[in-house]
Design a protein around this motif. Structure first.
Motif, PDB file in Angstrom:
ATOM      1  N   TYR A   1       0.858  -1.184   0.000  1.00 12.93           N
ATOM      2  CA  TYR A   1       0.000   0.000   0.000  1.00 12.93           C
ATOM      3  C   TYR A   1       0.892   1.231   0.000  1.00 12.93           C
ATOM      4  N   LYS A   2       0.531   2.227  -0.779  1.00 16.01           N
ATOM      5  CA  LYS A   2       1.297   3.461  -0.828  1.00 16.01           C
ATOM      6  C   LYS A   2       0.347   4.639  -0.965  1.00 16.01           C
ATOM      7  N   ASN A   3       0.430   5.579  -0.032  1.00 14.61           N
ATOM      8  CA  ASN A   3      -0.359   6.801  -0.083  1.00 14.61           C
ATOM      9  C   ASN A   3       0.607   7.950  -0.339  1.00 14.61           C
ATOM     10  N   PHE A   4       0.489   8.579  -1.504  1.00 14.92           N
ATOM     11  CA  PHE A   4       1.423   9.628  -1.874  1.00 14.92           C
ATOM     12  C   PHE A   4       1.162  10.947  -1.148  1.00 14.92           C
ATOM     13  N   LYS A   5      -0.016  11.118  -0.610  1.00 19.46           N
ATOM     14  CA  LYS A   5      -0.328  12.370   0.091  1.00 19.46           C
ATOM     15  C   LYS A   5       0.241  12.360   1.509  1.00 19.46           C
ATOM     16  N   THR A   6       0.023  11.289   2.249  1.00 18.18           N
ATOM     17  CA  THR A   6       0.480  11.216   3.638  1.00 18.18           C
ATOM     18  C   THR A   6       1.768  10.425   3.807  1.00 18.18           C
TER      19      THR A   6
ATOM     20  N   THR B   1       1.485   1.582   5.214  1.00 19.01           N
ATOM     21  CA  THR B   1       0.865   0.425   5.852  1.00 19.01           C
ATOM     22  C   THR B   1      -0.647   0.605   5.887  1.00 19.01           C
ATOM     23  N   ASN B   2      -1.330  -0.495   5.739  1.00 23.51           N
ATOM     24  CA  ASN B   2      -2.782  -0.514   5.819  1.00 23.51           C
ATOM     25  C   ASN B   2      -3.160  -1.838   6.473  1.00 23.51           C
ATOM     26  N   PHE B   3      -3.783  -1.759   7.618  1.00 25.47           N
ATOM     27  CA  PHE B   3      -4.086  -2.959   8.395  1.00 25.47           C
ATOM     28  C   PHE B   3      -4.979  -3.937   7.640  1.00 25.47           C
ATOM     29  N   SER B   4      -5.978  -3.445   6.936  1.00 23.01           N
ATOM     30  CA  SER B   4      -6.892  -4.318   6.193  1.00 23.01           C
ATOM     31  C   SER B   4      -6.165  -5.078   5.081  1.00 23.01           C
ATOM     32  N   LEU B   5      -5.251  -4.405   4.402  1.00 21.47           N
ATOM     33  CA  LEU B   5      -4.499  -5.068   3.340  1.00 21.47           C
ATOM     34  C   LEU B   5      -3.487  -6.060   3.903  1.00 21.47           C
TER      35      LEU B   5
ATOM     36  N   ILE C   1       0.929  -7.106  -5.650  1.00 24.14           N
ATOM     37  CA  ILE C   1      -0.182  -6.188  -5.896  1.00 24.14           C
ATOM     38  C   ILE C   1       0.058  -4.941  -5.053  1.00 24.14           C
ATOM     39  N   ARG C   2       0.135  -3.799  -5.716  1.00 17.57           N
ATOM     40  CA  ARG C   2       0.414  -2.541  -5.027  1.00 17.57           C
ATOM     41  C   ARG C   2      -0.794  -1.615  -5.189  1.00 17.57           C
ATOM     42  N   PHE C   3      -1.397  -1.231  -4.072  1.00 14.29           N
ATOM     43  CA  PHE C   3      -2.525  -0.306  -4.080  1.00 14.29           C
ATOM     44  C   PHE C   3      -1.985   1.114  -3.902  1.00 14.29           C
ATOM     45  N   ILE C   4      -2.341   1.995  -4.830  1.00 14.81           N
ATOM     46  CA  ILE C   4      -1.846   3.368  -4.835  1.00 14.81           C
ATOM     47  C   ILE C   4      -3.001   4.298  -4.463  1.00 14.81           C
TER      48      ILE C   4
ATOM     49  N   GLU D   1       3.552  -8.203 -11.384  1.00 12.49           N
ATOM     50  CA  GLU D   1       3.476  -6.953 -10.648  1.00 12.49           C
ATOM     51  C   GLU D   1       2.302  -6.145 -11.183  1.00 12.49           C
ATOM     52  N   ILE D   2       1.399  -5.761 -10.281  1.00  9.90           N
ATOM     53  CA  ILE D   2       0.200  -5.031 -10.651  1.00  9.90           C
ATOM     54  C   ILE D   2       0.060  -3.828  -9.724  1.00  9.90           C
ATOM     55  N   GLU D   3      -0.170  -2.653 -10.302  1.00 11.50           N
ATOM     56  CA  GLU D   3      -0.459  -1.463  -9.504  1.00 11.50           C
ATOM     57  C   GLU D   3      -1.895  -1.030  -9.773  1.00 11.50           C
ATOM     58  N   LEU D   4      -2.624  -0.782  -8.706  1.00 11.10           N
ATOM     59  CA  LEU D   4      -4.034  -0.396  -8.806  1.00 11.10           C
ATOM     60  C   LEU D   4      -4.267   0.931  -8.099  1.00 11.10           C
TER      61      LEU D   4
END
Length: 72
Positions: free
Chosen positions: A7-12, A16-20, A45-48, A68-71
């Protein structure tokens, strides 16, 4: 087949994401022996979240056995 879920959040800048993390653990515990080697050895699998407007998402095969998949 093994799963790596990131998981990657570019704003903050959060990575890490507990659900993922729970989803990653569940998929690896229940599917690793059942489908091992049937398609890929590993699926990354990378969630953006909050990407830049110019972000290009990846969909590729690494080393012929890792997907490798980015979503968004």
């Amino acid at each position: 087949m093994r799963f790596l879920i990131e998981y990657k959040n570019f704003k903050t800048k959060e990575e890490t994401n507990f659900s993922l993390q729970l989803l990653d653990t569940f998929l690896n515990e229940h599917l690793i022996g059942e489908f091992h080697g049937s398609t890929f050895e590993c699926m990354l699998i990378r969630f953006i979240n909050n990407p830049s407007s110019k972000k290009k998402y990846k969909l590729r095969v690494l080393y012929e056995d890792i997907a490798e998949i980015e979503l968004p």
